[in-house]
Design a protein around this motif. Structure first.
Motif, PDB file in Angstrom:
ATOM      1  N   SER A 102       0.603  -1.241  -0.008  1.00  0.00           N
ATOM      2  CA  SER A 102      -0.238  -0.069  -0.016  1.00  0.00           C
ATOM      3  C   SER A 102       0.824   1.309  -0.026  1.00  0.00           C
ATOM      4  CB  SER A 102      -0.991   0.137   1.161  1.00  0.00           C
ATOM      5  OG  SER A 102      -1.639   1.133   1.433  1.00  0.00           O
ATOM      6  N   ASP A 103       0.439   2.280  -0.812  1.00  0.00           N
ATOM      7  CA  ASP A 103       1.231   3.531  -0.975  1.00  0.00           C
ATOM      8  C   ASP A 103       0.441   4.620  -0.131  1.00  0.00           C
ATOM      9  OD1 ASP A 103       3.094   2.479  -2.609  1.00  0.00           O
ATOM     10  OD2 ASP A 103       2.057   3.158  -4.307  1.00  0.00           O
ATOM     11  N   GLY A 104      -0.643   4.138   0.566  1.00  0.00           N
ATOM     12  CA  GLY A 104      -1.551   5.101   1.202  1.00  0.00           C
ATOM     13  C   GLY A 104      -1.625   5.204   2.449  1.00  0.00           C
ATOM     14  N   LEU A 105      -0.806   4.590   3.586  1.00  0.00           N
ATOM     15  CA  LEU A 105      -0.841   4.296   4.729  1.00  0.00           C
ATOM     16  C   LEU A 105      -0.965   5.655   5.553  1.00  0.00           C
ATOM     17  CD1 LEU A 105       1.263   1.363   5.299  1.00  0.00           C
ATOM     18  CD2 LEU A 105      -0.907   1.300   5.098  1.00  0.00           C
ATOM     19  N   GLY A 106      -1.807   5.759   6.529  1.00  0.00           N
ATOM     20  CA  GLY A 106      -1.831   6.950   7.518  1.00  0.00           C
ATOM     21  C   GLY A 106      -1.566   6.375   8.993  1.00  0.00           C
ATOM     22  N   LEU A 107      -0.581   6.774   9.536  1.00  0.00           N
ATOM     23  CA  LEU A 107      -0.276   6.416  10.882  1.00  0.00           C
ATOM     24  C   LEU A 107      -0.557   7.404  11.900  1.00  0.00           C
ATOM     25  CD1 LEU A 107       3.083   4.691  10.322  1.00  0.00           C
ATOM     26  CD2 LEU A 107       0.758   3.587   9.967  1.00  0.00           C
ATOM     27  N   PHE A 108      -1.065   7.274  13.285  1.00  0.00           N
ATOM     28  CA  PHE A 108      -1.463   8.485  14.078  1.00  0.00           C
ATOM     29  C   PHE A 108      -1.104   8.054  15.397  1.00  0.00           C
ATOM     30  CE2 PHE A 108      -4.158   8.576  10.256  1.00  0.00           C
ATOM     31  CZ  PHE A 108      -4.429  10.084  10.245  1.00  0.00           C
ATOM     32  N   CYS A 109      -0.415   8.750  16.189  1.00  0.00           N
ATOM     33  CA  CYS A 109       0.091   8.443  17.612  1.00  0.00           C
ATOM     34  C   CYS A 109      -0.383   9.715  18.591  1.00  0.00           C
ATOM     35  CB  CYS A 109       1.662   8.215  17.566  1.00  0.00           C
ATOM     36  SG  CYS A 109       2.038   7.770  19.262  1.00  0.00           S
ATOM     37  N   GLY A 110      -0.878   9.352  19.583  1.00  0.00           N
ATOM     38  CA  GLY A 110      -1.430  10.262  20.678  1.00  0.00           C
ATOM     39  C   GLY A 110      -0.197  11.266  20.933  1.00  0.00           C
ATOM     40  N   ALA A 111      -0.350  12.609  21.040  1.00  0.00           N
ATOM     41  CA  ALA A 111       0.599  13.513  21.007  1.00  0.00           C
ATOM     42  C   ALA A 111       1.384  13.446  22.763  1.00  0.00           C
ATOM     43  CB  ALA A 111       0.230  14.804  20.837  1.00  0.00           C
ATOM     44  N   PRO A 112       0.510  13.314  23.904  1.00  0.00           N
ATOM     45  CA  PRO A 112       1.019  13.025  24.911  1.00  0.00           C
ATOM     46  C   PRO A 112       2.245  12.023  25.308  1.00  0.00           C
ATOM     47  CG  PRO A 112      -1.404  13.356  25.351  1.00  0.00           C
ATOM     48  CD  PRO A 112      -1.042  13.049  23.603  1.00  0.00           C
ATOM     49  N   ILE A 113       2.105  11.077  24.753  1.00  0.00           N
ATOM     50  CA  ILE A 113       3.042   9.838  25.040  1.00  0.00           C
ATOM     51  C   ILE A 113       4.455  10.564  24.404  1.00  0.00           C
ATOM     52  CG2 ILE A 113       2.612   8.221  23.091  1.00  0.00           C
ATOM     53  CD1 ILE A 113       2.938   6.240  25.330  1.00  0.00           C
ATOM     54  N   ILE A 114       4.298  11.071  23.278  1.00  0.00           N
ATOM     55  CA  ILE A 114       5.807  11.431  22.564  1.00  0.00           C
ATOM     56  C   ILE A 114       6.249  12.465  23.467  1.00  0.00           C
ATOM     57  CG2 ILE A 114       6.506  12.713  20.520  1.00  0.00           C
ATOM     58  CD1 ILE A 114       4.184  11.641  18.769  1.00  0.00           C
ATOM     59  N   THR A 115       5.324  13.459  24.031  1.00  0.00           N
ATOM     60  CA  THR A 115       6.024  14.478  24.836  1.00  0.00           C
ATOM     61  C   THR A 115       6.741  13.771  26.273  1.00  0.00           C
ATOM     62  OG1 THR A 115       4.573  16.015  24.249  1.00  0.00           O
ATOM     63  CG2 THR A 115       5.759  16.404  26.389  1.00  0.00           C
ATOM     64  N   VAL A 116       6.160  12.852  26.836  1.00  0.00           N
ATOM     65  CA  VAL A 116       6.747  12.166  27.868  1.00  0.00           C
ATOM     66  C   VAL A 116       7.688  11.180  27.480  1.00  0.00           C
ATOM     67  CG1 VAL A 116       6.065  10.501  29.717  1.00  0.00           C
ATOM     68  CG2 VAL A 116       4.534  11.988  28.821  1.00  0.00           C
ATOM     69  N   LEU A 117       7.720  10.580  26.379  1.00  0.00           N
ATOM     70  CA  LEU A 117       9.295   9.879  26.128  1.00  0.00           C
ATOM     71  C   LEU A 117      10.384  10.787  25.615  1.00  0.00           C
ATOM     72  CD1 LEU A 117       7.380   7.209  23.172  1.00  0.00           C
ATOM     73  CD2 LEU A 117       8.352   6.690  25.734  1.00  0.00           C
ATOM     74  N   VAL A 118       9.960  11.938  25.059  1.00  0.00           N
ATOM     75  CA  VAL A 118      11.093  12.675  24.804  1.00  0.00           C
ATOM     76  C   VAL A 118      11.775  13.177  26.025  1.00  0.00           C
ATOM     77  CG1 VAL A 118      11.897  14.767  23.591  1.00  0.00           C
ATOM     78  CG2 VAL A 118      10.455  13.212  22.384  1.00  0.00           C
ATOM     79  N   GLU A 119      10.877  13.827  26.977  1.00  0.00           N
ATOM     80  CA  GLU A 119      11.133  14.274  28.265  1.00  0.00           C
ATOM     81  C   GLU A 119      12.109  13.113  29.108  1.00  0.00           C
ATOM     82  OE1 GLU A 119       8.958  16.381  30.966  1.00  0.00           O
ATOM     83  OE2 GLU A 119       7.894  17.399  29.483  1.00  0.00           O
ATOM     84  N   CYS A 120      11.481  11.828  28.926  1.00  0.00           N
ATOM     85  CA  CYS A 120      12.409  10.765  29.659  1.00  0.00           C
ATOM     86  C   CYS A 120      13.705  10.327  29.038  1.00  0.00           C
ATOM     87  CB  CYS A 120      11.381   9.513  29.960  1.00  0.00           C
ATOM     88  SG  CYS A 120      10.091   9.550  30.684  1.00  0.00           S
ATOM     89  N   LEU A 121      13.545  10.525  27.950  1.00  0.00           N
ATOM     90  CA  LEU A 121      15.002   9.975  26.869  1.00  0.00           C
ATOM     91  C   LEU A 121      15.955  11.226  27.239  1.00  0.00           C
ATOM     92  CD1 LEU A 121      13.467   8.212  24.351  1.00  0.00           C
ATOM     93  CD2 LEU A 121      14.572   7.279  25.958  1.00  0.00           C
ATOM     94  N   LEU A 122      15.590  12.468  27.238  1.00  0.00           N
ATOM     95  CA  LEU A 122      16.177  13.638  27.175  1.00  0.00           C
ATOM     96  C   LEU A 122      17.168  13.760  28.704  1.00  0.00           C
ATOM     97  CD1 LEU A 122      17.559  15.913  25.816  1.00  0.00           C
ATOM     98  CD2 LEU A 122      15.343  17.382  26.201  1.00  0.00           C
ATOM     99  N   GLY A 123      16.318  13.834  29.623  1.00  0.00           N
ATOM    100  CA  GLY A 123      16.723  14.435  31.020  1.00  0.00           C
ATOM    101  C   GLY A 123      16.513  13.308  32.021  1.00  0.00           C
ATOM    102  N   GLY A 124      15.962  12.064  31.574  1.00  0.00           N
ATOM    103  CA  GLY A 124      16.073  11.077  32.707  1.00  0.00           C
ATOM    104  C   GLY A 124      14.788  11.379  33.673  1.00  0.00           C
ATOM    105  N   ALA A 125      13.639  12.118  33.241  1.00  0.00           N
ATOM    106  CA  ALA A 125      12.564  12.593  33.793  1.00  0.00           C
ATOM    107  C   ALA A 125      11.955  11.144  34.538  1.00  0.00           C
ATOM    108  CB  ALA A 125      11.734  13.330  33.377  1.00  0.00           C
ATOM    109  N   ASP A 126      11.289  11.139  35.557  1.00  0.00           N
ATOM    110  CA  ASP A 126      10.554  10.343  36.084  1.00  0.00           C
ATOM    111  C   ASP A 126       8.825  10.424  35.456  1.00  0.00           C
ATOM    112  OD1 ASP A 126       8.918   8.444  37.656  1.00  0.00           O
ATOM    113  OD2 ASP A 126       9.143   9.464  39.606  1.00  0.00           O
ATOM    114  N   PRO A 127       8.749   9.145  34.745  1.00  0.00           N
ATOM    115  CA  PRO A 127       7.393   9.327  33.877  1.00  0.00           C
ATOM    116  C   PRO A 127       6.261   9.502  34.675  1.00  0.00           C
ATOM    117  CG  PRO A 127       8.943   7.297  33.434  1.00  0.00           C
ATOM    118  CD  PRO A 127       9.641   7.836  34.599  1.00  0.00           C
ATOM    119  N   GLU A 128       6.411   8.921  36.244  1.00  0.00           N
ATOM    120  CA  GLU A 128       5.206   9.229  36.946  1.00  0.00           C
ATOM    121  C   GLU A 128       5.056  10.771  37.467  1.00  0.00           C
ATOM    122  OE1 GLU A 128       2.873   6.940  37.108  1.00  0.00           O
ATOM    123  OE2 GLU A 128       3.818   5.233  37.021  1.00  0.00           O
ATOM    124  N   ALA A 129       6.077  11.197  37.418  1.00  0.00           N
ATOM    125  CA  ALA A 129       6.332  12.555  37.593  1.00  0.00           C
ATOM    126  C   ALA A 129       5.841  13.885  36.704  1.00  0.00           C
ATOM    127  CB  ALA A 129       7.422  13.209  38.630  1.00  0.00           C
TER     128      ALA A 129
END
Length: 323
Positions: free
Chosen positions: A99-126
């Motif tokens: 297929s040439d017409g796929l659309g992928l969608f991911c909720g924005a909040p988890i992207i923000t949390v993942l980047v913060e955790c990977l960047l600064g080692g933040a506690d995901p729960e906090a």
């Protein structure tokens, strides 16, 4: 006695197909499945992709992310895209030969949390998420999630020719406008998943043509090859390179003499406030609302300069301000 000729029914012509109801024609040509058929096929893809995607995301990020099956819905491609773009990142994708017409969608909040955790080692729960669009860096880094999705999907349908490695396109915050959309608005199905990380739960959706989903049954027990999974170091390296290549505007804050509030309220254009010279003219260098370095103010020729004397704080968490 004269014989009466029997009138034969006219032969079917190509124009008959144009008079056939469009959905009936699409169903006959396997471009459209029944509701129950698509729910069943969607469940097969969920069962195949889900466990492998969970493993792939864990390897890529070093974090524990659970992947659960979500709803399977059907409709026209653009209608489904419009439903899924709410508070999500959108990534166009293509798997050659499928297929040439796929659309992928991911909720924005988890992207923000993942980047913060990977960047600064933040506690995901906090981590506290405020309602805002994804930053440029967060949006660009979301491609790592979409790469894991395309890798697992490619393995599920048995594409192993090496030509679909870069299946994920550039993530966006919006879907293309109808007048700029060059793809056919085909019958599609949205195969839903739920990503669970710490206290966050967001939808992840693959919108694919029904014709492609009906044509290929996914592998029942999917195992990704090691080379198909982006390593955790790859994500962090890409994030650090992206941060290092960013251009930021610096601000130098100089401490002035103390003034009474009464005097401050009386200031007029032309009034002069002296520097506080006790211990030298201290300057705090910062950007994006974060203090970065302590500096001393100096002058070279006609230009004022600052000399770096040390970090403004005890750690490097100021880097999070640039994501």
């Amino acid at each position: 006695m004269a014989t009466r000729s029997v009138k034969q029914p006219p032969a079917a012509t190509a124009s008959d197909a144009t008079r056939m109801p469009a959905d009936l024609l699409d169903r006959m040509t396997r471009k459209l499945g029944t509701a129950s058929e698509m729910r069943e096929r969607g469940a097969l893809y969920q069962a195949s992709i889900g466990p492998a995607l969970q493993e792939a995301l864990g390897r890529a990020t070093g974090l524990e992310i659970d992947v659960r099956s979500g709803p399977v819905t059907t409709g026209r491609r653009r209608a489904l895209w419009g439903e899924k773009i709410t508070e999500a990142a959108f990534c166009p994708a293509a798997l050659r030969g499928w297929s040439d017409g796929l659309g992928l969608f991911c909720g924005a909040p988890i992207i923000t949390v993942l980047v913060e955790c990977l960047l600064g080692g933040a506690d995901p729960e906090a981590v506290q998420i405020t309602e805002r669009p994804l930053s440029t860096i967060e949006l660009e880094m979301s491609v790592v999630i979409f790469e894991q999705v395309t890798a697992t999907l490619r393995a599920a349908i048995g594409i192993d020719d090496g030509r679909s490695r870069n299946a994920a396109g550039k993530p966006k915050l919006q879907i293309p406008d109808a007048e700029d959309d060059l793809l056919e608005d085909f019958h599609a199905a949205a195969i839903g998943f739920t990503l669970e990380f710490a206290s966050f739960s967001v939808p992840l959706t693959i919108v694919a043509p029904q014709s492609a989903l009906l044509r290929v049954r996914p592998a029942p027990r999917l195992r990704l090859k090691p080379e198909e999974v982006k390593a955790q170091a790859d994500w962090k390296e890409r994030l650090n390179k992206r941060l290092a290549g960013s251009t930021v505007k610096l601000e130098a804050r100089i401490e002035l003499d103390h003034l009474r509030l009464e005097r401050l309220s009386q200031l007029q254009p032309g009034d002069i406030i002296p520097f506080n010279e006790d211990g030298g003219m201290a300057v705090t260098l910062g950007s994006n609302g974060k203090d970065i370095y302590r500096c001393a103010l100096g002058r070279k020729g006609q230009r004022y300069m600052v000399r770096i004397e040390g970090p403004a704080g005890p750690d490097d968490e100021w880097r999070e301000a640039f994501v």
